[in-house]
Design an enzyme around this catalytic site. Structure first.
Site, mmCIF file in Angstrom:
data_model
loop_
_atom_site.group_PDB
_atom_site.id
_atom_site.type_symbol
_atom_site.label_atom_id
_atom_site.label_comp_id
_atom_site.label_asym_id
_atom_site.label_seq_id
_atom_site.Cartn_x
_atom_site.Cartn_y
_atom_site.Cartn_z
ATOM 1 C CB THR A 38 8.203 108.307 -30.606
ATOM 2 O OG1 THR A 38 7.150 107.386 -30.889
ATOM 3 C CG2 THR A 38 8.317 109.319 -31.728
ATOM 4 C CG ASP A 39 9.147 102.561 -28.578
ATOM 5 O OD1 ASP A 39 10.121 103.010 -29.229
ATOM 6 O OD2 ASP A 39 8.853 101.352 -28.572
ATOM 7 N N GLY A 126 4.289 87.176 -37.149
ATOM 8 C CA GLY A 126 5.575 87.630 -37.677
ATOM 9 C C GLY A 126 5.455 88.645 -38.797
ATOM 10 C CB SER A 131 0.621 87.405 -33.921
ATOM 11 O OG SER A 131 1.980 87.005 -33.968
ATOM 12 C CD GLU A 165 6.808 90.130 -27.145
ATOM 13 O OE1 GLU A 165 5.566 90.091 -27.024
ATOM 14 O OE2 GLU A 165 7.359 90.390 -28.240
ATOM 15 C CG ASP A 177 4.014 95.470 -30.011
ATOM 16 O OD1 ASP A 177 3.994 96.550 -30.629
ATOM 17 O OD2 ASP A 177 4.897 94.604 -30.176
ATOM 18 C CE1 TYR A 226 14.141 97.936 -36.491
ATOM 19 C CE2 TYR A 226 13.780 95.969 -35.179
ATOM 20 C CZ TYR A 226 13.421 96.786 -36.222
ATOM 21 O OH TYR A 226 12.339 96.456 -36.982
HETATM 22 P P1 ADP Z 1 4.474 89.691 -34.486
HETATM 23 O O1 ADP Z 1 4.193 89.991 -33.056
HETATM 24 O O2 ADP Z 1 4.754 90.916 -35.285
HETATM 25 O O3 ADP Z 1 3.424 88.858 -35.144
HETATM 26 P P2 ADP Z 1 6.616 88.239 -33.279
HETATM 27 O O4 ADP Z 1 7.839 87.612 -33.819
HETATM 28 O O5 ADP Z 1 6.745 89.239 -32.190
HETATM 29 O O6 ADP Z 1 5.835 88.844 -34.520
HETATM 30 O O7 ADP Z 1 5.629 87.112 -32.714
HETATM 31 C C1 ADP Z 1 5.323 85.996 -33.507
HETATM 32 C C2 ADP Z 1 5.382 84.737 -32.648
HETATM 33 O O8 ADP Z 1 4.245 84.694 -31.762
HETATM 34 C C3 ADP Z 1 5.278 83.464 -33.449
HETATM 35 O O9 ADP Z 1 6.542 83.058 -33.925
HETATM 36 C C4 ADP Z 1 4.737 82.493 -32.408
HETATM 37 O O10 ADP Z 1 5.755 82.046 -31.546
HETATM 38 C C5 ADP Z 1 3.809 83.372 -31.595
HETATM 39 N N1 ADP Z 1 2.424 83.271 -32.125
HETATM 40 C C6 ADP Z 1 1.713 84.237 -32.727
HETATM 41 N N2 ADP Z 1 0.478 83.789 -33.084
HETATM 42 C C7 ADP Z 1 0.413 82.505 -32.692
HETATM 43 C C8 ADP Z 1 -0.563 81.473 -32.786
HETATM 44 N N3 ADP Z 1 -1.749 81.682 -33.342
HETATM 45 N N4 ADP Z 1 -0.257 80.256 -32.286
HETATM 46 C C9 ADP Z 1 0.941 80.031 -31.717
HETATM 47 N N5 ADP Z 1 1.897 80.947 -31.604
HETATM 48 C C10 ADP Z 1 1.667 82.166 -32.091
HETATM 49 MG MG MG Z 2 5.571 90.801 -31.644
#
Ligand code: ADP
Ligand code: MG
Length: 385
Positions: A38-39, A126, A131, A165, A177, A226
Site C-alpha cells: 500500500t505504501d 536480512g 535490521s 538508506e 521500516d 517488485y
Molecule cells: P532487513 O532490514 O530486513 O534485516 P536488509 O537487507 O534491509 O534486511 O538489511 C540487512 C543489512 O543491514 C545487513 O546486510 C547489514 O549490512 C546491515 N546490518 C543489519 N544488522 C547489522 C548488525 N548488527 N551489524 C552490522 N550490520 C548490520
Molecule cells: Mg531493511
C-alpha cells in the site's frame, strides 16, 4: 545468546576501543502488521515495532577518524575521513552508519567530526524484520547525542534513516521500516499514512501475540517482480484517472475495473481493498475486537495469494496450517512477498509447543523447518539510560 544490556555493550565498547562510550542507543526491528504494497500506492500501513533490537554505542573520536565495529565481525574498520564512495565487500554494512552520518549534514544537523561506533544486535539481519532501519535509527540517535541534538522529533529521525538508506545505501525503501522503528511503543502498533507521511499509534492488547514463521525462501527474480507490481499499480491508477490507487474505495472500483487489463484489475482490487483493511484493522483494534483483526489479516493473505499474486506455496501452506489452529486469530505473509515470512496473530494460549507443531507439519511437506520468532509490540528508538 543472552540478551545484550547497556552494561554488556559498554564493556564490549571498552574492550574494542580502550575507553567507555558516551552513549548507548537502541532501535527495534518491525513487522508489517497489515498493509501489503500500500505504501507506494498512497495508502496506509500498520507496523509493529518488535522486542528485538540493534544497539549502537558511540564516542567522539577527537582525531577525526571514523572507527566502526559490529559484534561478531572480524576487525574494526578504520577510516581517516569520509571515503566519499560506497564501501563494497565484507565491510559494506558500514554504508548504513556512514550514510546516517552523512545524512546529518543533508538535514542541516551537526555532525561529529570523528567517532568510534560499536554495533550489537539480537535482530536477525536480512530476515525481513528491518535490521537495516534499526541500525540507521540507533546510529542516528547515538551520533546526535554526541552533538547534543538527540531531541530530534521522531518523524525527522525516521526521515533521516530513510534518506540514508535511499541515498547512501541505494535501497529505494518506503517509510514503513524507519517510521515504525521511530514511533513504536509497547502495547501499540504504528499507523502510517504513507502520503504525508503522518504517524499515529493504535492500542495493541497485551493478551495478543505475534509469531513469525520465516520460510527463508527468496524468489530469485524478486527485484524484477517488485518492479513489475509497482508498474502494474501505477499504470492502473493512471488508467482509472487517479493519482494513487488508494484514492479509490472498494465501492468505487467495480464499474471502473472493466477499463483495465485482467492482471491490472486484480492488482488494483488488492490495493484498494487492502487500504480499506488497514483502516478496518485500526478500528477493530480501537474496539478491542481481536477476532475481527484476525479475520482481516487472513483476508489480506488470501488477497495476496489470489489477486496480487505475491505469495508462494510455502507461505500459503503456513497460513493454511495456522488458520486451522484454535489459538490463532489470523495469519498473513508479511513484507513484500515472493518468499519471506508469515506473521500470525495469536491468543495467550498459543504456546511454543503449538508453534513447533505447525513447524513440524510444514517441514513434513517442505523438507525444512521454518525459523520461528515470538514477538511483542515494543518501544521505538531511544537512548538507553
Ligand atoms: P532487513 O532490514 O530486513 O534485516 P536488509 O537487507 O534491509 O534486511 O538489511 C540487512 C543489512 O543491514 C545487513 O546486510 C547489514 O549490512 C546491515 N546490518 C543489519 N544488522 C547489522 C548488525 N548488527 N551489524 C552490522 N550490520 C548490520
Ligand atoms: Mg531493511
Amino acid at each position: 545468546m543472552s540478551i545484550p544490556t547497556r552494561e554488556s555493550i559498554i564493556t564490549q565498547f571498552r574492550s574494542t576501543y580502550g575507553s567507555p562510550p558516551s552513549v548507548v542507543a537502541r532501535a527495534p526491528g518491525r513487522v508489517e502488521f497489515i498493509g501489503n504494497h500500500t505504501d507506494y500506492n498512497g495508502g496506509a500501513v500498520l507496523g509493529a515495532a518488535i522486542d528485538r533490537y540493534v544497539w549502537v554505542a558511540a564516542a567522539t573520536n577527537p582525531s577525526g577518524r571514523l572507527r566502526l565495529f559490529s559484534a561478531g565481525g572480524q576487525s574494526v574498520l578504520e577510516l581517516p575521513a569520509d571515503p566519499g564512495t560506497r564501501i563494497t565487500g565484507s565491510d559494506s554494512w558500514a554504508n548504513y552508519p556512514l550514510g546516517v552520518w552523512r545524512s546529518l549534514k543533508d538535514f542541516g544537523l551537526r555532525q561529529p567530526a570523528g567517532f568510534d561506533l560499536f554495533v550489537e544486535s539480537n535482530l536477525p539481519a536480512g530476515a525481513g524484520l528491518s535490521s537495516s532501519a534499526a541500525l540507521e535509527l540507533a546510529t542516528a540517535l547515538a551520533l546526535l547525542h554526541l552533538v547534543d541534538q538527540a531531541d530530534l522529533p521522531a518523524d525527522r529521525l525516521a526521515a533521516l534513516g530513510r534518506h540514508a538508506e535511499n541515498k547512501y545505501v541505494g535501497v529505494p525503501c518506503g517509510i514503513l521500516d524507519q517510521g515504525t522503528s521511530a514511533f513504536g511503543r509497547a502495547g501499540h502498533l504504528v499507523h502510517i499514512d504513507c502520503r504525508g507521511p503522518s504517524f499515529s499509534r493504535v492500542p495493541f492488547p497485551a493478551n495478543a501475540h505475534l509469531w513469525i514463521f520465516n520460510t527463508r525462501e527468496k524468489h530469485a527474480l524478486i527485484d524484477g517482480l517488485y518492479a513489475t507490481r509497482n508498474k502494474e499499480c501505477l499504470d492502473a491508477a493512471k488508467a482509472l484517472g487517479v493519482a494513487f490507487l488508494a484514492d479509490l474505495t472498494p465501492a468505487q472500483l467495480p464499474p471502473l475495473d472493466k477499463k483495465l487489463p485482467p492482471a491490472q484489475a486484480k492488482r488494483a482490487k488488492h490495493i484498494i481493498e487492502e487500504h480499506a483493511r488497514v483502516h478496518d484493522t485500526a478500528e477493530a483494534l480501537q474496539r478491542g475486537d481481536l477476532a475481527m483483526v484476525g479475520r482481516l489479516l487472513t483476508a489480506s493473505h488470501r488477497s495476496s495469494q489470489h489477486l496480487f499474486e505475491n505469495s508462494t506455496p510455502a507461505l500459503d501452506q503456513l497460513v493454511d496450517l495456522l488458520e486451522k489452529h484454535p489459538a490463532v486469530l489470523g495469519a498473513r505473509l508479511t513484507g513484500g512477498g515472493f518468499g519471506g515470512a508469515v506473521m500470525a496473530l495469536t491468543k495467550d494460549s498459543f504456546t511454543e509447543k503449538d508453534a513447533a507443531g505447525i513447524a513440524r507439519a510444514y517441514s513434513a511437506k517442505h523438507g525444512r523447518e521454518p525459523e520461528m520468532i515470538h514477538l511483542q509490540a515494543a518501544d521505538g528508538a531511544k537512548i538507553e539510560t
